[in-house]
Design an enzyme around this catalytic site. Structure first.
Site, PDB file in Angstrom:
ATOM      1  N   SER A 128       0.864  -1.195   0.000  1.00  0.00           N
ATOM      2  CA  SER A 128       0.000   0.000   0.000  1.00  0.00           C
ATOM      3  C   SER A 128       0.888   1.227   0.000  1.00  0.00           C
ATOM      4  CB  SER A 128      -0.860  -0.015   1.268  1.00  0.00           C
ATOM      5  OG  SER A 128      -1.519   1.217   1.435  1.00  0.00           O
ATOM      6  N   TYR A 137      -1.869  -0.894  10.291  1.00  0.00           N
ATOM      7  CA  TYR A 137      -1.923  -1.347   8.893  1.00  0.00           C
ATOM      8  C   TYR A 137      -0.664  -0.878   8.162  1.00  0.00           C
ATOM      9  CZ  TYR A 137      -3.616  -1.504   4.017  1.00  0.00           C
ATOM     10  OH  TYR A 137      -3.757  -1.745   2.669  1.00  0.00           O
TER      11      TYR A 137
END
Ligand SMILES: NC(=O)c1ccc[n+]([C@@H]2O[C@H](COP(=O)([O-])OP(=O)(O)OC[C@H]3O[C@@H](n4cnc5c(N)ncnc54)[C@H](OP(=O)(O)O)[C@@H]3O)[C@@H](O)[C@H]2O)c1
Length: 263
Positions: A135, A148
């Site tokens: 990401s 995350y």
């Protein structure tokens, strides 16, 4: 890599980016093997020629089963796409430690375990590509999803090291770093709430199909890192060159998010 006739194993392929990857790789003439928990969705996507393994990837037996079934059916695994992943929006100092462990399990340990299963076969056949879907949050820590981010930083760092570990075996690794992609990701998170101001900031949002196309092109061109949309590189440059400025901007966004959360 020319994908015609190659076998691609995609995790988390029942929806979102993984599902879009099924179509994008198939268009290049690849043979598809998919794994996720939702059998019906997988069967619809994979079609009669695709191979489906339904199960939870945090279970070692499911991981072993999908690799074995792929080798039994197609005789090879040329590309592994470690795509399954999950988010957590609870502040890291408040999040349930069990949720943090689960997130790390799916976002980091599962890809490592999948690679451990697949590498011996790729090495035996003289090469392959391992794609790890990280990401932009694995390049720039986003304070509304700190844990995350940490998982995706770990994934990216491991992918870089693994590339050099496996270079002599002809195996290449790629980190994919999407920005905001229009999928059900935000509805599937483990905990916390997506702050409304962040949910609304979709200026650079891309579709799952655009993301999948970037992934496939990355495999064809044997890229090291795929940032999609490419404007993400500007964020990475600011993080490297002007970290104080980025902190200030992220803090403003985070405070704004907190405020809109309270109202
Ligand atoms: N969407 C974004 O904005 C965005 C941005 C950057 C990076 N990413 C990354 O892109 C990847 C895909 O995200 P997405 O947006 O496509 O998310 P998504 O729409 O929520 O899809 C997640 C996929 O993972 C599967 N999955 C979840 N837990 C699983 C488990 N325990 N075992 C097996 N499969 C599991 C889900 O299928 P089942 O429920 O059927 O198991 C689903 O197919 C993730 O790694 C995510 O971190 C997404």
């Amino acid at each position: 890599m020319n994908l015609q006739g190659k076998t691609v194993l995609i995790t988390g392929a029942s929806e979102g980016i993984g599902a879009a990857c099924v179509e994008a790789f198939r268009k290049r003439g690849a043979r598809i093997s998919v794994v996720a928990r939702s059998r019906e969705k997988l069967e619809r996507l994979a079609g009669p020629d695709g191979l489906v393994t339904a199960g939870d990837l945090t279970d070692p037996e499911v991981r072993a089963a999908c690799v074995e079934a792929t080798l039994d059916r197609f005789g090879s695994i040329d590309v592994l796409v470690n795509n399954a992943g999950i988010g957590l929006y609870t502040p890291s100092w408040q999040a349930d430690i069990a949720d943090i462990r689960h997130l790390m399990e799916l976002n980091f340990f599962v890809p490592v375990a999948m690679a451990q299963l697949v590498v011996p076969h790729m090495a035996g056949q003289g090469g392959g590509v391992i794609v790890n879907v990280g990401s932009i949050a694995g390049k720039v820590t986003l304070p509304w999803m700190t844990i995350y981010s940490a998982s995706k930083f770990a994934l990216g760092s491991w992918t870089d090291g693994l590339r050099l570990e496996l270079k002599s075996k002809g195996i290449h690794t790629i980190t994919v770093c999407p920005g905001y992609v229009k999928t059900g990701f935000q509805d599937h998170m483990l905990g916390g709430r997506v702050p409304p101001s962040i949910r609304r900031s979709k200026k650079f949002a891309i579709t799952a199909e655009q993301c999948a196309e970037a992934i496939v092109r990355g495999v064809e061109r044997e890229k090291r890192t795929v940032l999609t949309p490419a404007v993400g590189w500007a964020l990475v440059a600011v993080a490297r060159l002007l970290p104080g400025l980025l902190d200030w901007q992220l803090y403003r966004m985070y405070r704004g998010a907190e405020a809109s959360d309270e109202s």
